[in-house]
Scaffold this motif. Structure first.
Motif, PDB file in Angstrom:
ATOM      1  N   GLU A 400       0.393  -1.207   0.119  1.00  0.00           N
ATOM      2  CA  GLU A 400       0.183  -0.607  -0.518  1.00  0.00           C
ATOM      3  C   GLU A 400       0.922   1.282  -0.274  1.00  0.00           C
ATOM      4  N   LYS A 401       1.889   1.097   0.722  1.00  0.00           N
ATOM      5  CA  LYS A 401       3.133   2.576   1.203  1.00  0.00           C
ATOM      6  C   LYS A 401       3.446   2.506  -0.759  1.00  0.00           C
ATOM      7  N   TYR A 402       4.186   1.561  -1.179  1.00  0.00           N
ATOM      8  CA  TYR A 402       4.814   1.883  -2.253  1.00  0.00           C
ATOM      9  C   TYR A 402       4.368   1.385  -3.739  1.00  0.00           C
ATOM     10  N   LEU A 403       3.094   1.604  -3.594  1.00  0.00           N
ATOM     11  CA  LEU A 403       2.615   1.484  -5.393  1.00  0.00           C
ATOM     12  C   LEU A 403       1.415   2.087  -5.677  1.00  0.00           C
ATOM     13  N   ARG A 404       1.303   2.859  -4.076  1.00  0.00           N
ATOM     14  CA  ARG A 404       0.171   3.732  -4.548  1.00  0.00           C
ATOM     15  C   ARG A 404       0.640   4.791  -5.221  1.00  0.00           C
ATOM     16  N   ALA A 405      -0.612   5.494  -5.779  1.00  0.00           N
ATOM     17  CA  ALA A 405      -0.837   6.664  -6.802  1.00  0.00           C
ATOM     18  C   ALA A 405      -0.910   8.266  -6.238  1.00  0.00           C
ATOM     19  N   PRO A 406      -0.941   9.426  -6.840  1.00  0.00           N
ATOM     20  CA  PRO A 406      -1.695  10.450  -5.730  1.00  0.00           C
ATOM     21  C   PRO A 406      -2.860  10.463  -5.918  1.00  0.00           C
ATOM     22  N   GLY A 407      -3.543  10.463  -5.265  1.00  0.00           N
ATOM     23  CA  GLY A 407      -5.229  10.041  -5.548  1.00  0.00           C
ATOM     24  C   GLY A 407      -5.589   8.944  -5.454  1.00  0.00           C
ATOM     25  N   VAL A 408      -4.748   7.752  -5.561  1.00  0.00           N
ATOM     26  CA  VAL A 408      -5.348   6.184  -6.295  1.00  0.00           C
ATOM     27  C   VAL A 408      -4.497   5.864  -5.056  1.00  0.00           C
ATOM     28  N   THR A 409      -5.418   4.979  -5.305  1.00  0.00           N
ATOM     29  CA  THR A 409      -4.877   4.038  -3.771  1.00  0.00           C
ATOM     30  C   THR A 409      -3.736   2.498  -4.392  1.00  0.00           C
ATOM     31  N   ALA A 410      -3.883   1.582  -3.447  1.00  0.00           N
ATOM     32  CA  ALA A 410      -2.172   0.736  -4.516  1.00  0.00           C
ATOM     33  C   ALA A 410      -2.893  -0.451  -4.724  1.00  0.00           C
ATOM     34  N   GLU A 411      -4.757  -0.564  -4.192  1.00  0.00           N
ATOM     35  CA  GLU A 411      -5.623  -1.833  -4.844  1.00  0.00           C
ATOM     36  C   GLU A 411      -6.114  -1.171  -6.214  1.00  0.00           C
ATOM     37  N   GLY A 412      -6.633   0.308  -5.581  1.00  0.00           N
ATOM     38  CA  GLY A 412      -7.136   0.729  -7.360  1.00  0.00           C
ATOM     39  C   GLY A 412      -6.144   0.983  -8.332  1.00  0.00           C
ATOM     40  N   ARG A 413      -4.796   0.979  -7.920  1.00  0.00           N
ATOM     41  CA  ARG A 413      -3.706   1.205  -8.905  1.00  0.00           C
ATOM     42  C   ARG A 413      -3.433  -0.278  -9.800  1.00  0.00           C
ATOM     43  N   ILE A 414      -3.495  -0.875  -8.472  1.00  0.00           N
ATOM     44  CA  ILE A 414      -2.550  -2.420  -8.931  1.00  0.00           C
ATOM     45  C   ILE A 414      -3.748  -3.284  -9.830  1.00  0.00           C
ATOM     46  N   LYS A 415      -5.421  -2.805  -9.707  1.00  0.00           N
ATOM     47  CA  LYS A 415      -6.630  -3.475 -10.070  1.00  0.00           C
ATOM     48  C   LYS A 415      -6.244  -3.145 -12.309  1.00  0.00           C
ATOM     49  N   LEU A 416      -5.892  -1.631 -11.929  1.00  0.00           N
ATOM     50  CA  LEU A 416      -5.457  -0.662 -12.879  1.00  0.00           C
ATOM     51  C   LEU A 416      -4.597  -1.357 -14.244  1.00  0.00           C
ATOM     52  N   LEU A 417      -3.734  -1.328 -13.426  1.00  0.00           N
ATOM     53  CA  LEU A 417      -2.344  -1.877 -14.305  1.00  0.00           C
ATOM     54  C   LEU A 417      -3.172  -3.509 -14.506  1.00  0.00           C
ATOM     55  N   LYS A 418      -2.753  -4.361 -13.529  1.00  0.00           N
ATOM     56  CA  LYS A 418      -3.272  -5.883 -13.712  1.00  0.00           C
ATOM     57  C   LYS A 418      -4.457  -6.168 -14.928  1.00  0.00           C
ATOM     58  N   LEU A 419      -5.355  -5.409 -15.163  1.00  0.00           N
ATOM     59  CA  LEU A 419      -6.332  -4.718 -16.083  1.00  0.00           C
ATOM     60  C   LEU A 419      -5.767  -4.613 -17.345  1.00  0.00           C
ATOM     61  N   VAL A 420      -4.856  -3.779 -17.704  1.00  0.00           N
ATOM     62  CA  VAL A 420      -4.145  -3.018 -18.707  1.00  0.00           C
ATOM     63  C   VAL A 420      -2.947  -3.977 -19.433  1.00  0.00           C
ATOM     64  N   TRP A 421      -2.616  -4.981 -18.144  1.00  0.00           N
ATOM     65  CA  TRP A 421      -1.672  -5.955 -18.532  1.00  0.00           C
ATOM     66  C   TRP A 421      -2.285  -7.313 -19.239  1.00  0.00           C
ATOM     67  N   ASP A 422      -3.489  -7.860 -18.875  1.00  0.00           N
ATOM     68  CA  ASP A 422      -4.453  -8.306 -19.537  1.00  0.00           C
ATOM     69  C   ASP A 422      -4.542  -8.863 -20.587  1.00  0.00           C
ATOM     70  N   ALA A 423      -4.897  -7.140 -21.195  1.00  0.00           N
ATOM     71  CA  ALA A 423      -5.341  -6.813 -22.185  1.00  0.00           C
ATOM     72  C   ALA A 423      -4.498  -6.280 -23.203  1.00  0.00           C
ATOM     73  N   LEU A 424      -2.972  -6.312 -22.941  1.00  0.00           N
ATOM     74  CA  LEU A 424      -2.234  -6.153 -23.974  1.00  0.00           C
ATOM     75  C   LEU A 424      -1.146  -7.264 -23.789  1.00  0.00           C
ATOM     76  N   GLY A 425      -0.996  -7.576 -22.699  1.00  0.00           N
ATOM     77  CA  GLY A 425       0.654  -8.022 -22.299  1.00  0.00           C
ATOM     78  C   GLY A 425       0.231  -9.005 -21.751  1.00  0.00           C
ATOM     79  N   SER A 426      -0.615  -9.952 -21.788  1.00  0.00           N
ATOM     80  CA  SER A 426      -0.480 -11.526 -20.984  1.00  0.00           C
ATOM     81  C   SER A 426      -0.599 -12.480 -22.670  1.00  0.00           C
ATOM     82  N   GLU A 427      -0.809 -14.052 -22.549  1.00  0.00           N
ATOM     83  CA  GLU A 427      -1.031 -14.410 -23.688  1.00  0.00           C
ATOM     84  C   GLU A 427      -2.108 -14.511 -24.224  1.00  0.00           C
TER      85      GLU A 427
END
Length: 476
Positions: A400-427
């Motif tokens: 939570e401390k190191y992966l959050r972004a301004p105005g975005v919780t770590a959970e919210g940011r991780i959810k977004l980035l994992k969604l992006v990766w599943d759409a663009l970079g995964s198998e």
């Protein structure tokens, strides 16, 4: 009448023979490789059966995709229904039940093409359409032949015996996208056959649970998914692709559409509106998918606080232009509709625009993916291995401390980035990029066919008019 999602799932318990990783799958609705996608398909049925979208999705008690459109307005209504279902999976389920429903409606619009000197499949084509529509059935299709070498034509589906009640077929077909989730599978050939190749010139539809029919699944991305949070797309929308193998499958005559006739076996796709109906559904889904990917880009850049940077704004503008381009092809195909059989078979989307959409989509999708990958940067690579890291009593606060972004919780940011990766970079994403490139066939096929789709004569005449408008004595 339309089915509920639960009724659809119950229909899959039919003894179908699905194989994955060397094992036979007992129940696709419960197996870890298929259950979530089966549930996503069931949700489509629930949207039609009883939801705020039922009116847009159905007409006269059946899904609008089964209707033979009689006007421009009917095409628009059908596209509206396509859009609702496409948005349910964000465009990642391609061969949903409305795809072959449109194909069957294309057959029903021009059943006379199924009548030949050797076999009359017109009544069967109409019965096929009626059976699917009235039962609200999910039909998949396998219409590509496996590659065979000289002397190996026995690999391709063919009739090996005739009986009083039907034929016995043997051989294989590719690529059964969504077939493991379907009620029936239509087996045919969309690629050109040699003029005398009557052995492989046949088409028919059988229940997926028919004795002797096997579906050999590719790798399941759903089975590999860690969780919905870790793999939000592949865990729920992996429609699968399977090799269809027929080992002496009996097909009743009433389920045979074409038989030992090369011309009608091709004309059922290219001479009826069936293929153009496919493109109408696919183009609507493609437009929706680009909307989703562009939305991801916007969320991503806002999360990174880069949205207002000129270069980023321009990149998002480029993506929005791609969305508008995809939308324009759908609207233009509808607006340029053509009559079928002088209007007796209703109308179909314009061929010239529909064929051009195939080329555009295959070229545009990789560009869109690349554009968003550049916006994503390295953030999609350095992510916690799984959602469990967020829940761990000791590790959770660190994440939570190191992966959050301004105005975005770590959970919210991780959810977004994992969604992006599943759409663009995964198998799973890699399969989708290849899928979109070849969705309508190899580029050399689409590009060649475009020259006969219309428009070439007008272009040539316009250039010739310019040449004819001046000569050596023209003024300076």
């Amino acid at each position: 009448m339309t089915r509920s999602g639960q009724e659809y799932l119950a229909s899959l318990d039919d003894g179908r023979e699905v194989w994955l990783d060397g094992e036979r799958v007992k129940d696709v609705t419960r197996h870890a490789a298929f259950r979530n996608t089966a549930a996503s398909m069931a949700r489509l049925y629930d949207l039609s059966h009883d939801s705020e979208h039922s009116e847009a999705l159905t007409s006269g008690g059946v899904h609008r995709a089964f209707a033979v459109p009689r006007s421009y307005e009917d095409l628009v209504a059908r596209r509206t229904a396509y859009k609702v279902w496409a948005e349910s999976s964000f465009g990642f389920l391609g061969r949903t039940p409305d795809c072959m429903a449109g194909g069957a409606a294309g057959f029903a619009a021009l059943p006379g093409l199924f009548t030949t000197d050797s076999f009359d499949g017109a009544a069967n084509a109409l019965a096929y359409h009626a059976r699917l529509a009235e039962g609200d059935l999910y039909a998949a299709f396998t219409i590509t032949n496996p590659r065979s070498g000289e002397g190996e034509d026995d690999l391709v589906v063919r009739a090996v015996a005739e009986k009083d009640g039907g034929i016995v077929v043997r051989g294989a077909k590719m690529i059964g996208t969504g077939a493991v989730f379907a009620d029936e599978v239509l087996v045919g050939t969309i690629e050109p056959l040699a003029p005398g190749d009557v052995e492989h010139a046949l088409s028919f539809s059988v229940p997926v649970g028919a004795p002797g029919l096997k579906l050999v699944s590719r790798t399941s991305y759903e089975a590999q998914a860690r969780s919905v949070l870790d793999n939000p797309l592949s865990s729920r929308f992996d429609e699968n692709d399977a090799l269809l193998v027929c080992e002496d499958v009996f097909v009743p005559w009433e389920r045979v559409l074409t038989y030992r006739d090369v011309e009608s076996t091709a004309a059922m796709w290219w001479g009826t509106p069936a293929y153009l109906n496919f493109v109408h559904q696919a183009a609507t889904r493609f437009w929706t998918k680009l909307e989703f990917l562009t939305g991801l880009a916007i969320l991503l850049t806002r999360s990174n606080n880069t949205y207002q940077l000129p270069a980023v704004t321009q990149s998002v503008g480029r993506l929005l232009a791609m969305v508008a381009q995809a939308k324009a092809f759908v609207l233009a195909a509808e607006a340029s509709f053509e009559q079928v059989d002088g209007g007796r078979g209703g109308v179909m989307p314009g061929q010239e625009i529909s064929f051009a959409q195939r080329i555009m989509a295959g070229e545009l999708y990789p560009r869109a993916v690349q554009e968003i990958k550049l916006l994503a940067g390295g953030g999609v690579i350095q992510l916690p291995a799984s959602a469990q890291d967020l829940l761990h009593p000791q590790l959770g606060p660190v994440v939570e401390k190191y992966l959050r972004a301004p105005g975005v919780t770590a959970e919210g940011r991780i959810k977004l980035l994992k969604l992006v990766w599943d759409a663009l970079g995964s198998e799973f994403a890699g399969r989708h990029e290849q899928y979109e490139r070849f969705y309508h066939g190899a580029p050399y096929v689409c590009l060649t066919m475009q020259t006969s789709a219309g428009g070439a004569d007008n272009c040539e005449q316009l250039a010739q008019a310019c040449l004819d408008g001046y000569g050596p004595g023209a003024g300076q």
